[in-house]
Design an enzyme around this catalytic site. Sequence first.
Site: not given
Length: 198
Positions: A122, A131
Amino acid sequence: MYLYGASGHGKVVKEVAEACQRKVEGFIDDNTKLQVLQGVPVKHGLEGVDEVFISVGDNATRKCLAQSIACPITPPLIHPQTIISPSTRLGEGTVAMAGVIINAASVIGRHCIINTGATIDHECVLADYVHISPHATLCGMITVGEGAWVGAGAVVIPGIHIGAWSVIGAGSVVVEDIPDGCLAYGNPCRVVKKINQG
């Protein structure tokens, strides 16, 4: 849709696009010896291309291409075998591969790679060109700067900031903030040296 980058990463992005029911007309690549990849033609320029997805694994190269390509960039490609919160936002040109989980209120930038089986919890915020490698885990409320690369299987504890263009080694456990432009690895993860920023 065309994929800019005919390499290993491009092959995976092609399969993600097809799983999303997107037709890949072909690849674009600078390698003039390459004419066909995975059954589709390889072009060597942008003539006749009306929509492109940058399928290059290197973060700095992906940024350079994104800034130089004039034709439209595709919306995010999200493999159907992902779990992504409806309150999460993903930027254009970003790919989320099979097995990815992204939880509530996270914000993923443009042209990011969220690789196979990665977990982003979250309220994480990832800048452009990031990446996150296969099976890396970002716990809640983490920020990742532009162009940073989190290696395969790395774990980042809640609330950490990873600086722009830094590289986190595979299998690392990140328990403190990492500055911009650093190579860091280990358990616990430690900065090893400064590296060139993208």
